[in-house]
Design a protein around this motif. Structure first.
Motif: not given
Length: 254
Positions: A36-40, A166-173
Motif C-alpha cells: 500500500t505504501e508503494l501504491g500497489i 524495483t516495484l512500480a506502483g500506481g496512484d496512492k490511495v
C-alpha cells in the motif's frame, strides 16, 4: 477527473503448517502494508497446502490476474519445500541449479556443511533471477511477475526490502475516517446513498466498542483528494443530521 493508475497484487501463502494453525502467518499483514505504501493494491490473498497441483493452479491463476504475485514459504531444504519446483511447472520451464545461488550458499556455510539438501535451495526455474537474502544467504527468485520468498518473517521482510525499489506502483490511495456514536443500522441508508453518489470511492462501515460504548468508524478511501473531501463532509453532515456526534480523524495517505 483524471485517470487513475491502478497496480494490483496478490499474496500466495504456501504451507500445511499455516492451514493447520501450527504456524501463525505474519507475512500477509506486512506485505499488505508495504505494498500500500508503494501504491500497489493487494487485491487477493490465498493460502494453499504443500500439494503441487494446488500450488501450480494458484500461481497460474494469480499471475494471470494481477500485476504482481508474491509467494511466501516452501523454499527451504526439506522434502516438503516444493515451491520452486511448482513455480517452474507453472511456467513450463525446467528447474535448474543456479550457479550464483550455489556460490552464495558455499560462502555462507562452513566447509562440509553444504549438503545436497541445502543445495536444493539453489534450484531456480530457468529464466528466474535471484532475490537477495541478507539474513541466511539462501535466495528467493523472481520469474515473470511472480516473486518467490521465504516463509520465515524476518527473512521474507529482508527479501522484500531488497526488491521494493524495483516495484512500480500506481496512484496512492488516500483515506479519511469519520467516527460517530451511532450504530450501523441508523446510518446504513444514508451511507449507502453517499457511496452510490461517490461510486469511485471505497466507503466502509466498521463498528467498534470502546470504553463501554458502541460506535462506528466510517472509512472513505480513494485517489481523488477533492472528491474524497466532499464525500467525507457528506458523511459528517449525515451523522449530525441523525443526531450523532462526528469526529474526523487525521488524514492519511495509504
Amino acid at each position: 477527473m483524471t485517470d487513475t493508475r491502478i497496480v494490483t497484487a496478490a499474496v500466495l501463502v504456501i504451507g500445511d503448517e499455516i492451514l493447520s494453525g501450527r504456524t501463525k502467518d505474519a507475512n500477509m499483514g506486512f506485505l499488505a502494508e508495504r505494498l500500500t505504501e508503494l501504491g500497489i493494491r493487494l487485491r487477493e490473498a490465498r493460502v494453499v497446502p504443500d500439494v503441487p497441483e494446488e500450488i501450480i493452479a494458484a500461481v497460474n491463476a494469480l499471475r494471470a490476474r494481477y500485476d504482481y504475485v508474491f509467494t511466501t514459504g516452501g523454499i527451504g531444504p526439506t522434502h516438503d519445500d516444493i515451491t520452486a519446483e511448482c513455480v517452474a511447472r507453472a511456467f513450463g520451464v525446467p528447474l535448474l541449479r543456479h550457479p550464483e545461488a550455489v556460490r552464495r550458499l558455499e560462502a555462507h556455510y562452513e566447509p562440509g556443511q553444504l549438503n545436497e539438501a541445502r543445495l536444493r535451495m539453489a534450484n531456480v526455474p530457468e529464466g528466474g533471477t535471484l532475490i537477495d537474502n541478507p539474513v541466511s544467504a539462501a535466495p528467493g527468485f523472481r520469474i515473470g511477475n511472480v516473486h518467490v520468498m521465504a516463509g520465515v518473517p524476518r527473512i521474507m521482510q529482508a527479501m522484500f526490502d531488497g526488491i521494493a525499489p524495483t516495484l512500480a506502483g500506481g496512484d496512492k490511495v488516500l483515506s479519511r475516517t469519520v467516527t460517530c456514536d451511532l450504530g450501523e443500522g441508523v446510518i446504513a441508508a444514508g451511507l449507502g446513498a453517499i457511496a452510490a453518489e461517490y461510486s469511485e470511492l471505497s466507503v466502509g462501515s466498521y463498528p467498534y466498542f470502546r470504553a463501554g460504548k458502541f460506535g462506528t468508524s466510517l472509512v472513505l478511501r480513494g485517489t481523488d483528494a477533492a472528491r474524497l473531501s466532499a464525500a467525507t463532509e457528506a458523511v459528517r453532515v449525515l451523522v449530525v443530521s441523525l443526531g450523532g456526534t462526528a469526529g474526523l480523524e487525521s488524514e492519511k495517505s495509504e
